[in-house]
Write a protein that holds these residues in place. Structure first.
Motif, PDB file in Angstrom:
ATOM      1  N   ALA A  20       0.827  -1.211   0.000  1.00 29.21           N
ATOM      2  CA  ALA A  20       0.000   0.000   0.000  1.00 29.21           C
ATOM      3  C   ALA A  20       0.856   1.253   0.000  1.00 29.21           C
ATOM      4  CB  ALA A  20      -0.937  -0.011   1.202  1.00 29.21           C
ATOM      5  N   ARG A  25      -3.051   3.528  -6.142  1.00 30.69           N
ATOM      6  CA  ARG A  25      -4.396   3.084  -6.493  1.00 30.69           C
ATOM      7  C   ARG A  25      -4.637   1.593  -6.278  1.00 30.69           C
ATOM      8  NH1 ARG A  25      -5.433   4.558 -12.446  1.00 30.69           N
ATOM      9  NH2 ARG A  25      -3.294   3.774 -12.608  1.00 30.69           N
ATOM     10  N   ARG A  27      -5.451  -1.829  -4.859  1.00 31.40           N
ATOM     11  CA  ARG A  27      -6.103  -2.326  -3.654  1.00 31.40           C
ATOM     12  C   ARG A  27      -5.297  -3.503  -3.110  1.00 31.40           C
ATOM     13  NH1 ARG A  27     -10.828  -0.080  -2.630  1.00 31.40           N
ATOM     14  NH2 ARG A  27     -11.481  -1.747  -1.212  1.00 31.40           N
ATOM     15  N   ASP A  51      -6.278   0.188   6.301  1.00 29.18           N
ATOM     16  CA  ASP A  51      -7.289   0.889   5.513  1.00 29.18           C
ATOM     17  C   ASP A  51      -7.112   2.400   5.625  1.00 29.18           C
ATOM     18  OD1 ASP A  51      -9.558   0.407   3.769  1.00 29.18           O
ATOM     19  OD2 ASP A  51     -10.747   1.464   5.271  1.00 29.18           O
ATOM     20  N   SER A  54      -3.782   3.449   3.788  1.00 29.28           N
ATOM     21  CA  SER A  54      -3.864   3.289   2.338  1.00 29.28           C
ATOM     22  C   SER A  54      -4.922   4.182   1.710  1.00 29.28           C
ATOM     23  CB  SER A  54      -4.167   1.828   1.985  1.00 29.28           C
ATOM     24  OG  SER A  54      -5.487   1.476   2.377  1.00 29.28           O
ATOM     25  N   ARG A  57      -8.103   1.340   0.761  1.00 26.53           N
ATOM     26  CA  ARG A  57      -7.854   0.397  -0.348  1.00 26.53           C
ATOM     27  C   ARG A  57      -7.775  -1.050   0.108  1.00 26.53           C
ATOM     28  NH1 ARG A  57      -2.689   1.587  -2.787  1.00 26.53           N
ATOM     29  NH2 ARG A  57      -2.116   3.093  -1.177  1.00 26.53           N
ATOM     30  N   GLU A  59      -9.046  -4.877   1.193  1.00 28.02           N
ATOM     31  CA  GLU A  59     -10.039  -5.954   1.071  1.00 28.02           C
ATOM     32  C   GLU A  59      -9.663  -7.012   2.119  1.00 28.02           C
ATOM     33  OE1 GLU A  59     -12.401  -6.044  -1.446  1.00 28.02           O
ATOM     34  OE2 GLU A  59     -11.674  -4.448  -2.767  1.00 28.02           O
ATOM     35  N   GLN A 124     -13.279   2.938   4.827  1.00 29.16           N
ATOM     36  CA  GLN A 124     -14.443   2.392   4.129  1.00 29.16           C
ATOM     37  C   GLN A 124     -15.519   2.033   5.147  1.00 29.16           C
ATOM     38  OE1 GLN A 124     -13.063  -0.262   0.585  1.00 29.16           O
ATOM     39  NE2 GLN A 124     -11.459  -0.446   2.130  1.00 29.16           N
ATOM     40  N   PRO A 128     -14.370  -2.325   5.430  1.00 24.80           N
ATOM     41  CA  PRO A 128     -13.827  -2.774   4.140  1.00 24.80           C
ATOM     42  C   PRO A 128     -14.550  -4.032   3.666  1.00 24.80           C
ATOM     43  CG  PRO A 128     -12.061  -2.246   5.675  1.00 24.80           C
ATOM     44  CD  PRO A 128     -13.329  -2.240   6.474  1.00 24.80           C
ATOM     45  N   PHE A 252     -12.269  -6.333  -9.024  1.00 29.54           N
ATOM     46  CA  PHE A 252     -10.908  -5.912  -8.718  1.00 29.54           C
ATOM     47  C   PHE A 252      -9.916  -6.983  -9.154  1.00 29.54           C
ATOM     48  CE2 PHE A 252     -12.348  -8.370  -5.157  1.00 29.54           C
ATOM     49  CZ  PHE A 252     -11.270  -9.127  -4.771  1.00 29.54           C
TER      50      PHE A 252
END
Length: 265
Positions: A20, A25, A27, A51, A54, A57, A59, A124, A128, A252
């Motif tokens: 990260a 960009r 993820r 998260d 970054s 970004r 998951e 997020q 996330p 993704f």
């Protein structure tokens, strides 16, 4: 994405942080964390920190654990699958509670949390994206109920090998049915299903929405699978037999450990 094993690879949390930090960009995520190697209240803070650092970004892939020799080598008890899935279900509750607003408490068989206000909170919201994968009905029902992304995998036999009967098209259709039943109305639009490694000469409309996947050729290096065609399907980097395209909403790129160098090139 980074896996979570105790041998032969980097630990996923610092590896994700490094990836990260070196990108803007891309993820990053886990594929997947072994819940039995982490306390969910602790890993919630680590994941939320990634998260935040970054810029949103992350998951989160998490599973119940399956590699028995790894448990035995590390002295961690390898419980029956039902107990491991129950523990994972509680861990998901703790993660979501820690990511939520304000303090939360949780009283389960495996974890007890008292008025913990998890910090930092992830960028997020409400959390996330969470991926849960597996090959059995119990864990796929949990995934359909709680996950944002579901990965379909083979069942693991007591010997530690994959059950070849769980790799057929019929078995895959059954798995998707379990997920659909548990997910209810959110299945078609909000739940992302990855059906990887299907071997069939017929197309099954497992997702049920009739959409055709977008196919972009990819020339990478794959060591474990040798399908007839390698492709990037709606952003999912995975070797896929051309006739098997029952994908729903994949959004993704995923580069497995043994394909990351080729992907980055």
């Amino acid at each position: 994405v980074f896996s979570d094993h105790l041998v032969n690879r980097l630990a996923p949390i610092p590896a994700m942080a490094a990836a990260a930090a070196a990108t803007e960009r891309l993820r990053v995520g886990t594929f997947v964390l072994n819940n039995d190697l982490h306390h969910p209240a602790v890993v919630a803070q680590e994941l939320a920190s990634i998260d935040v650092l970054s810029g949103g970004r992350l998951e989160i892939g998490i599973g119940a654990g399956w590699n028995r020799p790894e448990y035995e080598a590390s002295g961690i008890r390898f419980d029956p699958i039902g107990r491991r899935v129950d523990r994972l279900a509680e861990a998901i509750g703790v993660l979501k509670g820690a990511f939520g607003e304000g303090p939360f408490s949780f009283a389960g068989e495996h974890y007890r949390i008292t008025e913990l206000d998890g910090r930092p909170k992830p960028v997020q919201r409400p959390h996330p994206p969470i991926l849960i994968g597996g090959g059995g009905r119990r864990i796929l029902t949990l995934a359909g109920r709680e996950a944002d992304i579901v990965g379909l995998a083979p069942r693991i036999l007591p010997s530690g090998r994959a059950d070849p009967r769980s790799l057929t098209l019929a078995a895959t259709a059954e798995k998707v049915g379990w997920v659909r039943e548990a997910a209810g109305e959110r299945f078609e639009f909000d739940l992302l299903v990855i059906c990887a490694g299907l071997q069939s000469d017929r197309v099954a409309r497992l997702a049920g929405d009739g959409r055709e996947p977008e196919i972009v050729p990819f020339r990478g290096e794959y060591h474990r699978l040798a399908p007839e065609r390698e492709c990037l399907v709606r952003g999912l980097l995975y070797p896929v037999p051309e006739p098997a395209y029952p994908f729903l909403g994949i959004h993704f790129p995923t580069a497995l450990t043994n394909t990351q160098s080729a992907f980055c090139e």
